[in-house]
Design a protein around this motif. Structure first.
Motif, short mmCIF file in Angstrom:
data_model
loop_
_atom_site.label_atom_id
_atom_site.label_comp_id
_atom_site.label_asym_id
_atom_site.label_seq_id
_atom_site.Cartn_x
_atom_site.Cartn_y
_atom_site.Cartn_z
N UNK A 1 1.91 -8.46 -26.73
CA UNK A 1 2.57 -9.67 -26.44
C UNK A 1 4.21 -8.75 -26.69
N UNK A 2 3.42 -8.95 -27.97
CA UNK A 2 5.25 -8.32 -28.78
C UNK A 2 5.63 -7.43 -28.37
N UNK A 3 4.92 -6.02 -28.58
CA UNK A 3 4.76 -4.92 -28.06
C UNK A 3 5.09 -4.50 -26.59
N UNK A 4 4.88 -4.83 -26.17
CA UNK A 4 5.29 -5.14 -24.18
C UNK A 4 6.27 -4.55 -24.28
N UNK A 5 6.99 -3.70 -23.25
CA UNK A 5 8.25 -3.59 -22.54
C UNK A 5 8.33 -5.12 -21.41
N UNK A 6 9.71 -5.25 -21.25
CA UNK A 6 10.49 -5.54 -20.16
C UNK A 6 10.05 -4.44 -18.67
N UNK A 7 9.38 -5.61 -18.17
CA UNK A 7 9.02 -4.63 -16.58
C UNK A 7 10.39 -4.37 -16.29
N UNK A 8 11.68 -5.65 -15.57
CA UNK A 8 12.92 -5.50 -15.23
C UNK A 8 13.53 -4.58 -16.16
N UNK A 9 14.01 -3.85 -16.19
CA UNK A 9 14.73 -3.30 -16.93
C UNK A 9 16.48 -2.84 -16.52
N UNK A 10 17.91 -2.78 -17.52
CA UNK A 10 18.33 -2.12 -16.69
C UNK A 10 18.59 -0.89 -15.94
N UNK A 11 17.98 0.09 -16.32
CA UNK A 11 17.87 1.00 -15.88
C UNK A 11 16.78 0.83 -14.20
N UNK A 12 15.99 0.13 -14.81
CA UNK A 12 15.34 0.06 -13.47
C UNK A 12 15.58 -0.38 -12.10
N UNK A 13 16.79 -1.37 -12.74
CA UNK A 13 18.03 -1.99 -11.95
C UNK A 13 18.86 -1.13 -10.90
N UNK A 14 19.16 0.08 -11.50
CA UNK A 14 19.64 1.03 -11.44
C UNK A 14 19.13 1.69 -10.76
N UNK A 15 18.37 2.00 -10.48
CA UNK A 15 17.77 2.76 -10.11
C UNK A 15 16.69 2.24 -8.78
N UNK A 16 16.79 0.51 -8.43
CA UNK A 16 16.72 0.16 -7.77
C UNK A 16 17.89 0.43 -6.69
N UNK A 17 18.79 -0.08 -6.96
CA UNK A 17 20.53 -0.03 -6.80
C UNK A 17 20.50 1.47 -5.73
N UNK A 18 19.81 2.74 -6.52
CA UNK A 18 20.17 3.95 -6.08
C UNK A 18 19.14 4.18 -4.94
N UNK A 19 18.14 3.68 -4.65
CA UNK A 19 17.24 3.88 -3.55
C UNK A 19 17.97 2.90 -2.61
N UNK A 20 18.37 1.53 -2.79
CA UNK A 20 18.80 0.42 -1.64
C UNK A 20 19.90 0.83 -0.96
N UNK A 21 20.46 1.45 -1.49
CA UNK A 21 22.08 1.54 -0.91
C UNK A 21 22.35 2.50 0.49
N UNK A 22 21.40 4.10 0.33
CA UNK A 22 21.24 4.35 1.53
C UNK A 22 21.30 3.25 2.78
N UNK A 23 19.60 2.48 2.26
CA UNK A 23 19.71 1.51 3.63
C UNK A 23 20.29 0.97 3.83
N UNK A 24 21.06 -0.21 3.48
CA UNK A 24 22.48 -0.77 3.29
C UNK A 24 23.41 -0.39 4.30
N UNK A 25 23.82 0.88 3.92
CA UNK A 25 25.02 1.88 4.73
C UNK A 25 24.53 1.93 5.89
#
Length: 87
Positions: free
Chosen positions: A5-29
């Motif tokens: 559990x100490x070595x596990x990396x978080x699932x939600x990271x800032x990079x993954x949030x940016x990835x999600x925003x990049x993929x959601x933006x065209x749908x919203x638009x």
């Protein structure tokens, strides 16, 4: 078990949030039709309704490419941090 559990990396990271925003933006638009359901301004004689959608084809392509590259970089860094054992 506690060491895992100490070595596990978080699932939600800032990079993954940016990835999600990049993929959601065209749908919203594209789903927010009220923002582009008009004729003016025209661009080389093409009504706004049409050229705005064609512009989003190019924008969404570049956003998807950016998301893919960020994902690849994130996966490589996770693999290195885990000692190259994860796949």
């Amino acid at each position: 078990m506690p060491e895992d559990s100490e070595q596990r990396q978080p699932v939600v990271t800032p990079v993954r949030v940016v990835i999600g925003l990049c993929l959601v933006a065209p749908f919203v638009a594209m789903l927010w039709v009220g923002s582009f359901s008009k004729v003016d301004p025209t661009f080389i004689g093409i009504p706004f309704f049409y050229w705005y959608q064609m512009l989003w084809v190019l924008v969404s392509t570049s956003l998807t490419m950016t998301a893919y590259q960020l994902w690849q970089r994130d996966q490589r860094s996770r693999k290195v941090k885990n000692g190259g054992t994860s796949r």
